[in-house]
Design an enzyme around this catalytic site. Structure first.
Site, PDB file in Angstrom:
ATOM      1  N   LYS A 107       0.733  -0.891  -0.002  1.00 21.47           N
ATOM      2  CA  LYS A 107       0.088  -0.094  -0.159  1.00 21.47           C
ATOM      3  C   LYS A 107       0.870   1.099   0.179  1.00 21.47           C
ATOM      4  O   LYS A 107       1.967   1.206   0.287  1.00 21.47           O
ATOM      5  CB  LYS A 107      -0.900   0.008   1.396  1.00 21.47           C
ATOM      6  N   GLY A 219     -20.447   6.419   2.251  1.00 19.72           N
ATOM      7  CA  GLY A 219     -19.334   6.661   1.347  1.00 19.72           C
ATOM      8  C   GLY A 219     -20.285   6.957  -0.173  1.00 19.72           C
ATOM      9  O   GLY A 219     -21.170   6.383  -0.461  1.00 19.72           O
ATOM     10  N   GLY A 221     -17.810   7.577  -3.109  1.00 20.16           N
ATOM     11  CA  GLY A 221     -16.836   7.481  -4.049  1.00 20.16           C
ATOM     12  C   GLY A 221     -17.218   6.066  -4.981  1.00 20.16           C
ATOM     13  O   GLY A 221     -18.383   5.800  -5.221  1.00 20.16           O
ATOM     14  N   ASN A 222     -16.080   5.837  -5.752  1.00 17.31           N
ATOM     15  CA  ASN A 222     -16.106   4.961  -6.695  1.00 17.31           C
ATOM     16  C   ASN A 222     -16.678   3.497  -6.194  1.00 17.31           C
ATOM     17  O   ASN A 222     -17.699   2.922  -6.812  1.00 17.31           O
ATOM     18  CB  ASN A 222     -14.630   4.464  -7.231  1.00 17.31           C
TER      19      ASN A 222
HETATM   20  N1  GLU Z   1      -7.311   0.016  -3.788  1.00 17.67           N
HETATM   21  C1  GLU Z   1      -7.928  -1.257  -3.767  1.00 17.67           C
HETATM   22  C2  GLU Z   1      -7.897  -1.827  -2.424  1.00 17.67           C
HETATM   23  O1  GLU Z   1      -7.937  -1.596  -1.618  1.00 17.67           O
HETATM   24  C3  GLU Z   1      -7.323  -1.928  -5.215  1.00 17.67           C
HETATM   25  C4  GLU Z   1      -5.942  -2.294  -4.872  1.00 17.67           C
HETATM   26  C5  GLU Z   1      -5.463  -2.955  -6.355  1.00 17.67           C
HETATM   27  O2  GLU Z   1      -6.047  -2.825  -7.125  1.00 17.67           O
HETATM   28  O3  GLU Z   1      -4.362  -3.085  -6.252  1.00 17.67           O
HETATM   29  O4  GLU Z   1      -8.307  -3.520  -2.779  1.00 17.67           O
END
Ligand code: GLU
Length: 428
Positions: A107, A219, A221-222
């Protein structure tokens, strides 16, 4: 617990320790898996539009890559902390493992509020992030993606910077890219749709038809937007949605008795998911306090915003009618709140299973990017449905067989897979 005292990394480690005990893992495996494998902390200087320089703090954490390259998004958030990134990286490892894709967990984050940055400043920030990490991330080591307040355009700037530094095209370096620029069809919808695939399966298991079920969503968002779209398409109704108001610097819940209408709300929502309150009122929406989404008389709660939203203080405000909680966000529920949810007998689809649709589609995007051949949208979403349904069923079977809470069942599957991969490699 006040939001400022909440530490998601402690939650992630406590959750891990509980299940490591259940699996009877040896000490070295526990030491390896309860901590990050590698961390990068760095500064990103940006020349601002006013001519001055501003230095932002950035992070990338690789929690574990025993099962494959690290994978996980990059968050832009004013309250970002290294411990939040560490927790989210760890949850990515479990997420990839529970859906059984050959990737590890990572992350990234930048402490910033993109609401206050021009597009040019955002571009420089994205390029600066990659410049600091160009040798530590890559298509075969650690693959970033979008997350809270980052989008496809940010990913493309990051890809361009990476390719400029390395002097070749590496479309598999990053996922969540725009369609036509190495992105996968269906990636934008994937997290929200994946969430509803698991809701559909959970309802089936509980013997409830989706038609006529009512949900409340936190939320906008997307993740939330596409979850609402598919949920209403399979016959459900969304009574209210809660979101952050950038201008008023607090959250509000927007409610309409006969259900919210995406077609009405989309045009009055900014790109970060904030609904314009005055316009919402004109359209007949009631504006309630931010926390009201959790107290509604509904069948399903969908927290799809940030961490620490269902906690010891508000878990008892959940209505008796609620039968299912599907965690679209990462880490929305604290350990104390889990106890309250268990007592109430609510069925829970834990975050790293419920929201794994995003990373599963990212994996499909990587595969397509690496072979430079792109699938039709139906093929992508069909494969996504198969993966999410299989992961849900394996988790629910594990839960039933061993009389486990769904979160614990998902953890047992994921931690066991990652522990075995780390042991088979001879790391521990
Ligand atoms: N940010 C998204 C998650 O928390 C997707 C991560 C990704 O696609 O690598 O799962």
């Amino acid at each position: 617990m006040a939001a400022k005292d909440y530490n998601p990394y402690k939650t992630a480690q406590d959750q891990f320790d509980r299940v490591a005990g259940m699996l009877d893992l040896d000490q070295a495996t526990r030491d390896l898996l309860r901590n990050s494998l590698r961390e990068h902390h760095f500064s990103i200087p940006v020349q601002m539009d006013d001519g001055g320089k501003k230095v932002f703090r950035g992070f990338r954490v690789l929690h574990n890559d025993a099962r494959g390259p690290g994978k996980g998004g990059i968050r832009f958030h004013p309250q970002e902390t290294i411990d939040t990134v560490r927790a989210l990286a760890m949850w990515m490892t479990w997420k990839c493992a529970v859906v059984d894709i050959p990737l590890g967990g990572g992350k990234g984050g930048v402490i910033c509020d993109p609401h206050n940055l021009s597009l040019r400043e955002q571009e420089l920030l994205c390029r600066g992030w990659v410049r600091q990490l160009a040798r530590n991330v890559g298509p075969f080591s650690d693959v970033p993606a979008p997350d809270v307040m980052t989008n496809a355009q940010h990913m493309l700037w990051m890809l361009d910077e990476y390719e400029t530094i390395h002097g070749a095209r590496y479309p598999g370096f990053i996922t969540g890219k725009p369609v036509g620029m190495g992105g996968s069809l269906g990636r934008t919808e994937a997290t929200g749709y994946g969430l509803i695939f698991t809701v559909r399966e959970a309802l089936k298991e509980m013997g409830i038809k989706p038609e006529g079920t009512v949900a409340s969503v936190q939320g906008f968002g997307n993740v939330a937007q596409y979850a609402i779209e598919l949920f209403t398409r399979i016959g459900g109704e969304v009574l209210c949605v809660s979101c952050w108001d950038q201008e008023k610097q607090q959250a509000f819940t927007y409610k309409k008795q006969d259900g919210i209408d995406l077609g009405e709300l989309f045009p009055i929502t900014d790109s970060f998911g904030s609904i314009n309150q005055e316009k919402a009122r004109e359209l007949g929406y009631e504006a309630l306090p931010g926390g009201a989404w959790l107290e509604q008389e509904v069948d399903i709660l969908i927290p799809a915003a940030l961490e620490n939203e269902i906690n010891a203080e508000n878990v008892n405000k959940i209505s008796k009618r609620v039968k299912l909680i599907a965690e679209g966000a990462n880490g929305p529920t604290t350990i104390e709140a889990d106890e309250g949810i268990k007592e109430k007998g609510i069925f829970l689809i834990p975050d790293f299973l419920a929201n794994a649709g995003g990373v599963t589609c990212s994996y499909f995007e990587q595969v397509q990017s690496n072979m430079n051949y792109y699938w039709e949208k139906d093929e992508v979403l069909g494969k996504l449905d198969i993966k999410m349904t299989a992961a849900f069923m394996a988790t629910s079977e594990m839960a039933k067989k061993n009389k486990l809470y769904m979160r614990d069942a998902a953890y047992v599957i994921a931690i066991d897979r990652v522990a075995r991969a780390s042991q088979n490699r001879g790391w521990v």
